[in-house]
Design an enzyme around this catalytic site. Structure first.
Site, PDB file in Angstrom:
ATOM      1  N   ARG A  97       0.824  -1.216   0.000  1.00 47.84           N
ATOM      2  CA  ARG A  97       0.000   0.000   0.000  1.00 47.84           C
ATOM      3  C   ARG A  97       0.857   1.264   0.000  1.00 47.84           C
ATOM      4  NH1 ARG A  97      -2.330  -3.687   3.044  1.00 47.84           N
ATOM      5  NH2 ARG A  97      -1.263  -2.861   4.864  1.00 47.84           N
TER       6      ARG A  97
ATOM      7  N   GLU B 265       2.918  -6.054  13.810  1.00 47.71           N
ATOM      8  CA  GLU B 265       1.827  -6.099  14.790  1.00 47.71           C
ATOM      9  C   GLU B 265       1.199  -7.494  14.769  1.00 47.71           C
ATOM     10  OE1 GLU B 265      -1.307  -3.392  13.823  1.00 47.71           O
ATOM     11  OE2 GLU B 265      -2.315  -3.615  15.740  1.00 47.71           O
TER      12      GLU B 265
HETATM   13  P1  AMP Z   1       4.142  -1.870  11.814  1.00 46.13           P
HETATM   14  O1  AMP Z   1       5.420  -2.496  11.387  1.00 46.13           O
HETATM   15  O2  AMP Z   1       3.566  -2.537  13.021  1.00 46.13           O
HETATM   16  O3  AMP Z   1       4.245  -0.386  11.968  1.00 46.13           O
HETATM   17  O4  AMP Z   1       3.093  -2.178  10.689  1.00 46.13           O
HETATM   18  C1  AMP Z   1       3.054  -1.380   9.611  1.00 46.13           C
HETATM   19  C2  AMP Z   1       2.698  -2.121   8.355  1.00 46.13           C
HETATM   20  O5  AMP Z   1       1.650  -3.067   8.538  1.00 46.13           O
HETATM   21  C3  AMP Z   1       2.208  -1.144   7.364  1.00 46.13           C
HETATM   22  O6  AMP Z   1       2.650  -1.538   6.085  1.00 46.13           O
HETATM   23  C4  AMP Z   1       0.718  -1.212   7.476  1.00 46.13           C
HETATM   24  O7  AMP Z   1       0.134  -1.120   6.210  1.00 46.13           O
HETATM   25  C5  AMP Z   1       0.424  -2.560   8.092  1.00 46.13           C
HETATM   26  N1  AMP Z   1      -0.442  -2.502   9.270  1.00 46.13           N
HETATM   27  C6  AMP Z   1      -0.140  -2.867  10.530  1.00 46.13           C
HETATM   28  N2  AMP Z   1      -1.161  -2.741  11.363  1.00 46.13           N
HETATM   29  C7  AMP Z   1      -2.167  -2.250  10.612  1.00 46.13           C
HETATM   30  C8  AMP Z   1      -3.515  -1.880  10.900  1.00 46.13           C
HETATM   31  N3  AMP Z   1      -4.038  -2.007  12.126  1.00 46.13           N
HETATM   32  N4  AMP Z   1      -4.255  -1.398   9.886  1.00 46.13           N
HETATM   33  C9  AMP Z   1      -3.723  -1.270   8.642  1.00 46.13           C
HETATM   34  N5  AMP Z   1      -2.491  -1.605   8.315  1.00 46.13           N
HETATM   35  C10 AMP Z   1      -1.703  -2.094   9.279  1.00 46.13           C
END
Ligand code: AMP
Length: 172
Positions: free
Chosen positions: A60, A97
């Site tokens: 995205r 996450e």
């Molecule tokens: P993080 O590494 O935890 O910051 O996760 C970021 C990546 O995972 C990004 O590429 C986001 O698109 C996706 N992502 C993680 N959690 C979510 C969420 N709750 N909603 C949408 N995208 C998420």
């Protein structure tokens, strides 16, 4: 405009795993005038910062990084999931996450000192962006900032990345 973006972003509970509330930004992409306003806001923020390369994080992140790079007259560099990039790569593993993952970058993506902006849709824990930061450092690129459409502030990603390093149009 930001209220309209907030209204367009859709919460999808239990995607891709139970307990995760997924922020679905696809309605922002599919609304022509809104999408243009979002890109214009990003352009306004980053114009004048002499960005040489905009990095999009799969997948995205590509949707925002590509039009931003075009408007800034900067190059576009893509960070991808393993096995997708055709040339020689460097890689970094990181915790999500929801799970664990690896990201790859072409080994010749940057010249030392390149002013680089890293773009993704959502900042959650910051693990993904932090891994991209490590890839940049290994190529001696200069990370100017991270730029997100939305930040899930309750997950502490900005603190992890260094708050001065992070821009988000929207905060949850
Ligand atoms: P993080 O590494 O935890 O910051 O996760 C970021 C990546 O995972 C990004 O590429 C986001 O698109 C996706 N992502 C993680 N959690 C979510 C969420 N709750 N909603 C949408 N995208 C998420």
């Amino acid at each position: 405009m930001l209220d309209a973006v907030r209204a367009a972003i859709r919460d999808v509970p239990d995607f891709p795993k139970p307990g995760i509330v997924f922020k679905d930004i696809t309605p922002v992409l599919s609304d022509g005038p809104l999408f243009r306003q979002v890109i214009d806001a990003l352009v306004q923020r980053w114009r004048g910062e002499h960005i040489a390369k905009v990095v999009g994080i799969e997948s995205r992140g590509f949707c925002f990084a590509a039009p931003l790079a075009y408007a800034l007259g900067a190059g576009l560099t893509i960070v991808r999931k393993p096995g997708k990039l055709p040339w020689r790569t460097i890689r970094e593993a990181y915790a999500l996450e929801y799970g664990e993952a690896v990201l790859e970058l072409h080994e010749d993506a940057f010249q030392p000192g390149d002013r680089v902006l890293v773009v993704d849709d959502v900042l959650a824990t910051g693990g993904t962006a932090e891994a991209v930061g490590r890839l940049l450092r290994r190529q001696h690129a200069q990370l100017i900032s991270y730029s997100f459409l939305a930040e899930l502030a309750f997950l502490g990603g900005a603190a992890r990345l260094g708050a001065g390093n992070v821009h988000a149009l929207l905060t949850y």
